[in-house]
Every structure is written in C-alpha cells, then in structure tokens.
Scaffold this active site. Structure first.
Site, PDB file in Angstrom:
ATOM      1  N   ARG A   1       1.334   7.795   6.218  1.00 50.65           N
ATOM      2  CA  ARG A   1       1.585   6.732   5.244  1.00 50.65           C
ATOM      3  C   ARG A   1       1.988   7.386   3.935  1.00 50.65           C
ATOM      4  NH1 ARG A   1      -0.364   1.281   3.819  1.00 50.65           N
ATOM      5  NH2 ARG A   1      -0.571   1.198   1.562  1.00 50.65           N
TER       6      ARG A   1
ATOM      7  N   MET B   1       3.667   1.246  -3.165  1.00 53.59           N
ATOM      8  CA  MET B   1       3.967   2.505  -2.493  1.00 53.59           C
ATOM      9  C   MET B   1       5.052   3.254  -3.252  1.00 53.59           C
ATOM     10  SD  MET B   1       3.826   1.256   1.492  1.00 53.59           S
ATOM     11  CE  MET B   1       4.183   2.906   2.102  1.00 53.59           C
TER      12      MET B   1
ATOM     13  N   GLU C   1       4.158  -7.708  -9.708  1.00 51.03           N
ATOM     14  CA  GLU C   1       2.895  -8.271  -9.237  1.00 51.03           C
ATOM     15  C   GLU C   1       2.124  -9.056 -10.297  1.00 51.03           C
ATOM     16  OE1 GLU C   1       1.775  -5.254  -5.590  1.00 51.03           O
ATOM     17  OE2 GLU C   1       0.575  -5.152  -7.416  1.00 51.03           O
TER      18      GLU C   1
ATOM     19  N   SER D   1      -8.286   8.718   2.877  1.00 50.18           N
ATOM     20  CA  SER D   1      -9.146   8.964   4.036  1.00 50.18           C
ATOM     21  C   SER D   1      -8.577  10.147   4.810  1.00 50.18           C
ATOM     22  CB  SER D   1      -9.230   7.714   4.926  1.00 50.18           C
ATOM     23  OG  SER D   1     -10.142   7.900   5.986  1.00 50.18           O
TER      24      SER D   1
ATOM     25  N   GLU E   1      -2.239   9.573   3.097  1.00 52.95           N
ATOM     26  CA  GLU E   1      -2.003   8.880   1.826  1.00 52.95           C
ATOM     27  C   GLU E   1      -2.779   9.474   0.648  1.00 52.95           C
ATOM     28  OE1 GLU E   1      -1.929   4.320   0.059  1.00 52.95           O
ATOM     29  OE2 GLU E   1      -3.135   4.780   1.809  1.00 52.95           O
TER      30      GLU E   1
ATOM     31  N   GLU F   1       9.283  -9.849   0.710  1.00 53.42           N
ATOM     32  CA  GLU F   1       8.307  -8.869   1.200  1.00 53.42           C
ATOM     33  C   GLU F   1       7.014  -9.544   1.640  1.00 53.42           C
ATOM     34  OE1 GLU F   1       7.643  -5.718  -1.581  1.00 53.42           O
ATOM     35  OE2 GLU F   1       9.705  -4.962  -1.418  1.00 53.42           O
TER      36      GLU F   1
END
Length: 206
Positions: free
Chosen positions: A52, A94, A112, A129, A135, A158
């Site tokens: 990711r 992202m 946003e 993680s 990521e 989106e």
C-alpha cells in the site's frame, strides 16, 4: 549487551517474490530468510505483504478558537466491530507519485474539508503495521481559521461521502479517552495537541 539495529535491510535475503493479488491494492508473497540474533540463519519462510502506498494525515487546529476539524466517513475495516463504521478521523490522503507529503496535505484539506492551512508542522512519521503492510504515515499539524469550517465534502467519482465537524479541542481529546476516536493517526495527533496546546495558543497571543 548488543545495541539495537544490529541488522539492516541488506541482511534480508528475498529468494522469490510474486504478486498474488492486484486490485485497488496489491498483495505480494515473499520467500525470505535473515540472520537470527543468536547467530544462526532463519530457514526460508513465506509472508504475504500488503503493498500500500504511503499516506499523509493532518490535524487542522485553530489555536485562536481552540478548535479542531475532524472528518467523519464510512470505513470498511471497522465493520464487524462493536462500534459504528463511520469514524472521526484526520484530513488524509494517499501520496501519489511525484507528490510530497505537504502537497497531499494541502490537496486533501481542500477536497475533504474546504480548508486551507496557514502553515504545516510535522508531528512524526510512522509505519502503520509493519508486520504485514508497507504503508508509512506522514503526520502533520496544520494551523487553520475554523470560523467558517464544517459541512459536506468529498469527491463523488471516488465514492467519498465526508462530513467535516468543528469540535472544541477538549471535546476531541475526551473522545480518545472514552474510545469514540480509536484510529491511530487521530489518537497520535490529538495526544500531540494535548501536549502542545499551551505553546500553540500562547503563540497566538503574542
């Protein structure tokens, strides 16, 4: 005692790597080995890796009004928990190829929450993680004027459906303590704010 970070990336031997799934995200399977702390070599083992891209998250804060802006949206990963899958989060997005984290912060603040930042300060960067995903999160504090903040946002193409909430900083921090906010980026940023609010507010009064 041996100090930490005895080994580096070049100590890992990746014998084989293949992509086992490619969709919105990618999953790879790796066959690898590495040295052990006791001097032996780990036998070859396999792991699946969620590939990711990195992301940027920003806590918008108005030190004059002592208010934060948090966004609420649906999160698939929270289904099946004993809670609502609509979460209160930071402004986030992202990192696309060619963008630096500050570019992402400014773009996502507009998309946003309809916000613009007076300035951005880095809080930290962290691996989400690392046992299973690549990521990295780049976490920022962004100073705003919250006078006209709040409302409905998001890009329909989106499939984004976002409500921006204006909250007293104390109320947002209390939501960490009672568990209503339970995602890592928001927890880290709001705890940072709790420690730094006096400094940030004092700067507004000079």
């Amino acid at each position: 005692m041996t100090k930490p970070f005895q080994f580096q990336a070049n100590n890992v031997s990746v014998e084989k790597r293949e992509t086992v799934f490619q969709g919105f995200f990618r999953m790879d399977k790796l066959w690898l080995s590495h040295p052990r702390f006791d001097g032996r070599t780990m036998p070859t083992f396999t792991r699946e890796l969620f590939v990711r891209g990195d992301a940027t998250c920003v806590l918008p804060y108005d030190p004059q009004r002592d208010q934060v802006v948090l966004i609420e949206q649906f999160r698939l990963g929270a289904i099946g928990r004993n809670q609502s899958p609509w979460l209160l989060e930071l402004v986030a997005g992202m990192n696309e190829e060619g963008e630096n984290p500050e570019d992402v912060a400014h773009r996502e603040a507009d998309e946003e929450a309809g916000l613009s930042f007076k300035h951005l300060d880095p809080i930290c960067s962290y691996l989400v993680s690392p046992g299973g995903t690549t990521e990295m999160i780049y976490l920022y504090y962004g100073e705003i004027n919250s006078a006209n903040a709040g409302g409905l946002f998001g890009l329909e193409y989106e499939n984004e459906d976002i409500r921006a909430h204006v909250l007293a900083a104390e109320d947002a921090i209390a939501m960490i303590k009672d568990g209503r906010i339970n995602n890592a980026a928001a927890i880290i940023a709001l705890q940072w704010l709790e420690l730094n609010r006096p400094r940030l507010r004092e700067g507004m009064n000079r």
